[in-house]
Design a protein around this motif. Structure first.
Motif, PDB file in Angstrom:
ATOM      1  N   UNK A 139       0.835  -1.199   0.000  1.00 43.13           N
ATOM      2  CA  UNK A 139       0.000   0.000   0.000  1.00 43.13           C
ATOM      3  C   UNK A 139       0.867   1.245   0.000  1.00 43.13           C
ATOM      4  N   UNK A 140       1.894   1.253   0.833  1.00 42.19           N
ATOM      5  CA  UNK A 140       2.781   2.415   0.912  1.00 42.19           C
ATOM      6  C   UNK A 140       3.509   2.652  -0.402  1.00 42.19           C
ATOM      7  N   UNK A 141       4.044   1.579  -0.981  1.00 39.68           N
ATOM      8  CA  UNK A 141       4.856   1.748  -2.198  1.00 39.68           C
ATOM      9  C   UNK A 141       3.988   2.066  -3.416  1.00 39.68           C
ATOM     10  N   UNK A 142       2.876   1.369  -3.575  1.00 38.69           N
ATOM     11  CA  UNK A 142       2.020   1.594  -4.741  1.00 38.69           C
ATOM     12  C   UNK A 142       1.376   2.976  -4.694  1.00 38.69           C
ATOM     13  N   UNK A 143       1.144   3.480  -3.499  1.00 36.80           N
ATOM     14  CA  UNK A 143       0.547   4.813  -3.361  1.00 36.80           C
ATOM     15  C   UNK A 143       1.471   5.903  -3.888  1.00 36.80           C
ATOM     16  N   UNK A 144       2.743   5.585  -4.045  1.00 35.05           N
ATOM     17  CA  UNK A 144       3.697   6.568  -4.541  1.00 35.05           C
ATOM     18  C   UNK A 144       3.734   6.645  -6.066  1.00 35.05           C
ATOM     19  N   UNK A 145       3.113   5.686  -6.747  1.00 33.60           N
ATOM     20  CA  UNK A 145       3.109   5.693  -8.210  1.00 33.60           C
ATOM     21  C   UNK A 145       2.206   6.813  -8.718  1.00 33.60           C
ATOM     22  N   UNK A 146       2.675   7.548  -9.701  1.00 30.42           N
ATOM     23  CA  UNK A 146       1.944   8.724 -10.187  1.00 30.42           C
ATOM     24  C   UNK A 146       0.569   8.375 -10.730  1.00 30.42           C
ATOM     25  N   UNK A 147       0.416   7.186 -11.314  1.00 27.48           N
ATOM     26  CA  UNK A 147      -0.855   6.822 -11.944  1.00 27.48           C
ATOM     27  C   UNK A 147      -1.889   6.274 -10.970  1.00 27.48           C
ATOM     28  N   UNK A 148      -1.477   5.986  -9.733  1.00 27.78           N
ATOM     29  CA  UNK A 148      -2.356   5.264  -8.798  1.00 27.78           C
ATOM     30  C   UNK A 148      -3.174   6.227  -7.948  1.00 27.78           C
ATOM     31  N   UNK A 149      -4.498   5.977  -7.897  1.00 26.86           N
ATOM     32  CA  UNK A 149      -5.411   6.787  -7.100  1.00 26.86           C
ATOM     33  C   UNK A 149      -5.954   6.040  -5.878  1.00 26.86           C
ATOM     34  N   UNK A 150      -5.954   4.709  -5.909  1.00 27.02           N
ATOM     35  CA  UNK A 150      -6.470   3.936  -4.783  1.00 27.02           C
ATOM     36  C   UNK A 150      -5.861   2.546  -4.799  1.00 27.02           C
ATOM     37  N   UNK A 151      -5.516   2.012  -3.604  1.00 25.94           N
ATOM     38  CA  UNK A 151      -4.920   0.687  -3.471  1.00 25.94           C
ATOM     39  C   UNK A 151      -5.909  -0.230  -2.756  1.00 25.94           C
ATOM     40  N   UNK A 152      -6.163  -1.382  -3.358  1.00 28.82           N
ATOM     41  CA  UNK A 152      -7.168  -2.327  -2.859  1.00 28.82           C
ATOM     42  C   UNK A 152      -6.514  -3.685  -2.645  1.00 28.82           C
ATOM     43  N   UNK A 153      -6.462  -4.146  -1.390  1.00 31.73           N
ATOM     44  CA  UNK A 153      -5.923  -5.457  -1.027  1.00 31.73           C
ATOM     45  C   UNK A 153      -7.086  -6.400  -0.731  1.00 31.73           C
ATOM     46  N   UNK A 154      -7.050  -7.625  -1.279  1.00 35.36           N
ATOM     47  CA  UNK A 154      -8.201  -8.508  -1.080  1.00 35.36           C
ATOM     48  C   UNK A 154      -7.832  -9.967  -1.297  1.00 35.36           C
ATOM     49  N   UNK A 155      -8.726 -10.836  -0.829  1.00 31.00           N
ATOM     50  CA  UNK A 155      -8.637 -12.273  -1.097  1.00 31.00           C
ATOM     51  C   UNK A 155      -9.990 -12.759  -1.589  1.00 31.00           C
ATOM     52  N   UNK A 156      -9.989 -13.500  -2.697  1.00 34.06           N
ATOM     53  CA  UNK A 156     -11.168 -14.244  -3.137  1.00 34.06           C
ATOM     54  C   UNK A 156     -10.936 -15.711  -2.817  1.00 34.06           C
ATOM     55  N   UNK A 157     -11.931 -16.399  -2.248  1.00 31.20           N
ATOM     56  CA  UNK A 157     -11.762 -17.829  -2.001  1.00 31.20           C
ATOM     57  C   UNK A 157     -12.998 -18.590  -2.447  1.00 31.20           C
ATOM     58  N   UNK A 158     -12.790 -19.701  -3.155  1.00 32.12           N
ATOM     59  CA  UNK A 158     -13.879 -20.573  -3.554  1.00 32.12           C
ATOM     60  C   UNK A 158     -14.233 -20.446  -5.026  1.00 32.12           C
ATOM     61  N   UNK A 159     -14.470 -21.573  -5.658  1.00 26.07           N
ATOM     62  CA  UNK A 159     -14.889 -21.567  -7.064  1.00 26.07           C
ATOM     63  C   UNK A 159     -16.211 -20.835  -7.239  1.00 26.07           C
ATOM     64  N   UNK A 160     -17.055 -20.863  -6.196  1.00 29.80           N
ATOM     65  CA  UNK A 160     -18.346 -20.167  -6.290  1.00 29.80           C
ATOM     66  C   UNK A 160     -18.155 -18.659  -6.446  1.00 29.80           C
TER      67      UNK A 160
END
Length: 337
Positions: A139-160
């Motif tokens: 989050x800290x490093x990606x927030x420094x990229x000029x093109x980035x406006x929001x950082x989203x961390x997540x996990x998806x689990x399950x074929x459903x």
């Protein structure tokens, strides 16, 4: 924790997050890989006022491979994977099939464990803490990229849910715009002239919809939950994103995050499909109006029954929940761990 950065065969970045300070990472990616795919196209929908990413190259991404061909497992002499090492704790690398890249943002994969058969609920609290450290670092490093406006961390689990790889992993999307969900929230706060999530936290802490908690965090099901089992894990004070948490708050978050997932899996005695999504403030706006929190929701409403987004939800965005939030919270509290 030790952080080691290397470059994969096609130029993508990979970072090891090791729990031992003496870990040595000298492995080299020996694969012959094609050039990286071009960035997705961003197209504006004037009817909804939303951006849509068109990433046709993602049609070729790997789909539910057998375990011996999993690209997220450690490499072996017989099969080279995305991770050159023969073991790891937590590893992060640029997605080979990104939805966003270059001037349109960035997508990363976060592997939680080298054990292909494991799941998040099987991790130790220490390993969950390492995952949280990796999310914070990115989050800290990606927030420094000029093109980035929001950082989203997540996990998806399950074929459903729609996962294409069973290996325990999450993802990070660094968007080149503020996402529609966050935009709507910020607009509501601006109309009200206050941080609306602060009122939600004040109302829910100590109430009948609390699932679990500790000194620094509370896990609850919100009054107007959309999903059958939707849990918010929130710190007791307002912070904009993961980088603003104290060490004590991060340490307290790990066991509670793990407990919530274990309660979900214990609800019906089966692995629950879910999305675990960290809601963070945009990089450049509305940070005083946002309140970092983790939302975990499952589409399973009962054994053998899923909550489908049918006509009302998919076409009109008008939600109907089949399970009362109070009933869901009580059921989760009753799970024996």
């Amino acid at each position: 924790m030790k952080r080691t950065c290397i470059t994969l065969a096609d130029g993508r970045e990979l970072i090891y997050f090791d729990e031992r300070d003496d870990a040595v990472r000298a492995s080299v990616d020996g694969r012959q890989l094609p050039a990286q795919a071009p960035p997705a196209q961003l197209r504006w929908d004037p009817l909804t006022e939303e951006w849509v990413a068109v990433a046709a190259h993602r049609q070729g991404r790997i789909f539910l491979p057998p375990s011996h061909e999993c690209p997220l497992c450690p490499s072996t002499a017989a099969f080279l994977t995305e991770v050159p090492a023969d073991d790891y704790d937590v590893v992060v690398f640029e997605n080979r099939f990104p939805s966003f890249a270059g001037e349109t943002g960035r997508c990363e994969v976060v592997c939680f464990s080298p054990d292909h058969a494991a799941s998040f609920k099987d991790l130790t609290a220490q390993r969950v803490g390492t995952v949280l450290e990796a999310f914070t670092d990115r989050t800290a490093e990606l927030s420094q990229l000029a093109s980035v406006q929001q950082v989203f961390c997540f996990e998806n689990r399950g074929e459903e849910i729609g996962v294409t790889l069973h290996h325990p992993h999450g993802q990070i999307y660094a968007y080149p715009y503020v996402t529609p969900t966050t935009q709507r929230y910020l607009q509501a706060c601006e109309r009200a002239g206050k941080n609306l999530y602060a009122e939600v936290v004040a109302r829910e802490r100590g109430g009948e919809r609390v699932v679990a908690g500790n000194e620094f965090w509370t896990a609850f099901i919100p009054y107007a939950a959309r999903w059958p089992y939707e849990i918010h894990v929130t710190p007791h004070r307002q912070v904009a994103d993961l980088t603003e948490l104290t060490d004590a708050e991060r340490q307290a978050c790990a066991p509670l995050w793990l407990e919530v997932i274990q309660r979900l899996d214990g609800l019906f005695g089966m692995a629950m499909p879910y999305v675990a999504a960290w809601h963070q403030a945009p990089v450049k706006q509305g940070r005083d109006l946002c309140w970092l929190h983790l939302r975990i929701h499952s589409i399973r409403r009962a054994p053998g029954k899923l909550k489908y987004l049918a006509g009302s939800e998919s076409a009109m965005g008008a939600w109907v929940n089949d399970v009362a939030p109070e009933q869901a919270a009580a059921a989760l509290r009753d799970v024996a761990l």
